[in-house]
Design a protein around this motif. Structure first.
Motif, mmCIF file in Angstrom:
data_model
loop_
_atom_site.group_PDB
_atom_site.id
_atom_site.type_symbol
_atom_site.label_atom_id
_atom_site.label_comp_id
_atom_site.label_asym_id
_atom_site.label_seq_id
_atom_site.Cartn_x
_atom_site.Cartn_y
_atom_site.Cartn_z
ATOM 1 N N ARG A 166 3.509 -17.924 5.726
ATOM 2 C CA ARG A 166 2.163 -17.941 5.156
ATOM 3 C C ARG A 166 1.128 -17.507 6.180
ATOM 4 N NH1 ARG A 166 -1.463 -21.893 6.280
ATOM 5 N NH2 ARG A 166 -0.762 -23.512 7.708
ATOM 6 N N MET A 214 -0.071 -13.672 6.265
ATOM 7 C CA MET A 214 -1.116 -13.359 5.303
ATOM 8 C C MET A 214 -2.452 -13.978 5.722
ATOM 9 S SD MET A 214 -0.979 -13.749 1.163
ATOM 10 C CE MET A 214 -0.526 -15.483 1.193
ATOM 11 N N PRO A 248 0.600 -15.132 -2.907
ATOM 12 C CA PRO A 248 1.007 -13.731 -2.753
ATOM 13 C C PRO A 248 0.496 -12.826 -3.872
ATOM 14 C CG PRO A 248 2.868 -15.189 -2.355
ATOM 15 C CD PRO A 248 1.775 -16.027 -2.922
ATOM 16 N N TYR A 275 -2.058 -9.640 -3.258
ATOM 17 C CA TYR A 275 -1.774 -8.278 -3.716
ATOM 18 C C TYR A 275 -2.920 -7.751 -4.578
ATOM 19 C CZ TYR A 275 0.373 -4.355 -6.114
ATOM 20 O OH TYR A 275 0.623 -3.109 -6.632
ATOM 21 N N SER A 322 1.639 -8.019 3.727
ATOM 22 C CA SER A 322 1.594 -9.439 4.070
ATOM 23 C C SER A 322 1.815 -10.318 2.840
ATOM 24 C CB SER A 322 0.265 -9.790 4.739
ATOM 25 O OG SER A 322 -0.822 -9.658 3.830
ATOM 26 N N ALA A 323 1.399 -9.813 1.667
ATOM 27 C CA ALA A 323 1.653 -10.561 0.432
ATOM 28 C C ALA A 323 3.142 -10.652 0.152
ATOM 29 C CB ALA A 323 0.934 -9.884 -0.737
ATOM 30 N N VAL A 324 3.866 -9.576 0.436
ATOM 31 C CA VAL A 324 5.320 -9.565 0.240
ATOM 32 C C VAL A 324 5.995 -10.492 1.252
ATOM 33 C CG1 VAL A 324 7.383 -8.127 0.193
ATOM 34 C CG2 VAL A 324 5.206 -7.213 -0.663
ATOM 35 N N SER A 368 4.827 -13.115 2.660
ATOM 36 C CA SER A 368 4.548 -14.534 2.385
ATOM 37 C C SER A 368 5.503 -15.128 1.361
ATOM 38 C CB SER A 368 3.106 -14.700 1.899
ATOM 39 O OG SER A 368 2.930 -14.087 0.627
ATOM 40 N N LEU A 369 6.196 -14.281 0.596
ATOM 41 C CA LEU A 369 7.195 -14.792 -0.342
ATOM 42 C C LEU A 369 8.336 -15.503 0.379
ATOM 43 C CD1 LEU A 369 7.432 -11.745 -2.785
ATOM 44 C CD2 LEU A 369 6.292 -13.933 -3.225
#
Length: 285
Positions: A122, A125, A186, A190, A268-270, A272-273
């Motif tokens: 996390r 992000m 996330p 995005y 960064s959104a990807v 954070s998954l």
């Protein structure tokens, strides 16, 4: 500069390690709510801070920002008089703390390994947002002042999130609250990376509400777990948190230099998954 950074880091550690334990002591059985108010103060400060810094630079230039020092000194004096009577040491004997330190460290390692994974993924992000947001907005054609406003909106919505998620986690449980956040953040990140203009502002506000509330839950979760030595548990949490965020910041900066800041926000959104599996590994109370 190195000496100043060292003093600043030590000062931050001396404040952040014992104060959550103090908050826990005065929060009774509503630890999440207590941590939410603790984090709310920090997020409000981060909301006002960028605006004050930009105002000081506009009035006095970068070299004149030392004139803000009296505000920090006044805050330190106020904190001293407010916190000096909250003792957290008399509950634990020195002998038991020394003899049981190794055992406590060994028993707590699985919990903190989960925190490393959850915090790191996390933090990529969060580092991209809180560190590079003004620069990101200027790359999209906005002014530096607009970037500062966006950062303040992010921190203000994060302050609201810290209040909500701390209280809400007392109601539904830390694990369920974290699940909601790691799924929602996330997606919102995005959306923010693909929306242009002022339409991205409400998306950013909702993103801050979800993303910045995580620390409140993790602080409460740490204090829930570290009943025998809460200060030691909190120091380990902060070590994990600061270390993960420092590493994430380096990664975010490297990505920005390599693939560009706009692509970094999307990627960064990807990344954070990756926090999702670690939430499911947290034991149910």
């Amino acid at each position: 500069i190195a000496v100043l950074l060292l003093v600043t880091g030590i000062s931050s550690a001396l404040f952040h390690v014992p104060t959550p334990v103090m908050v826990r002591k005065v929060s009774g059985d509503q630890i999440g709510r207590g941590m939410s108010w603790y984090m709310f103060g920090g997020e409000i400060a981060r909301t006002i801070g960028p605006l004050m810094a930009l105002g000081a630079i506009s009035l006095w230039g970068l070299e004149g920002t030392w004139k803000l020092i009296p505000f920090g000194l006044a805050a330190s004096v106020l904190l001293y008089f407010k916190l000096r009577k909250i003792s957290i040491s008399e509950e634990f004997s020195n002998e038991s703390a020394i003899l049981g330190l190794r055992k406590t460290f060994r028993q707590s390692m699985p919990f903190f390994i989960l925190l490393v994974g959850l915090t790191f993924f996390r933090s990529v992000m969060r580092a991209a947002l809180t560190t590079f947001l003004p620069t990101y907005m200027t790359l999209k054609g906005e002014s530096l002042w607009t970037g500062g406003i966006y950062l303040s909106v992010l921190e203000l919505s994060g302050a609201a999130g810290t209040l909500f998620w701390g209280y809400y986690s007392d109601r539904i449980g830390r694990r369920k609250a974290l699940k909601i956040i790691v799924y929602a953040a996330p997606v919102l990140m995005y959306l923010f990376s693909v929306v242009d203009g002022w339409a991205s502002l409400p998306v950013l506000a909702v993103l801050g509400f979800f993303l910045l509330g995580t620390t409140t839950i993790l602080l409460a979760l740490t204090q829930d777990s570290g009943t025998e030595r809460p200060a030691f548990f909190n120091s380990m949490f902060l070590t994990v948190s600061f270390g993960s965020e420092a590493m994430a910041l380096m990664i975010a900066g490297g990505m920005a230099a390599w693939i560009g800041l706009e692509m970094t926000f999307t990627l960064s959104a990807v990344i954070s998954l990756g926090a999702i599996p670690f939430v499911f590994m947290i034991k149910k109370p």
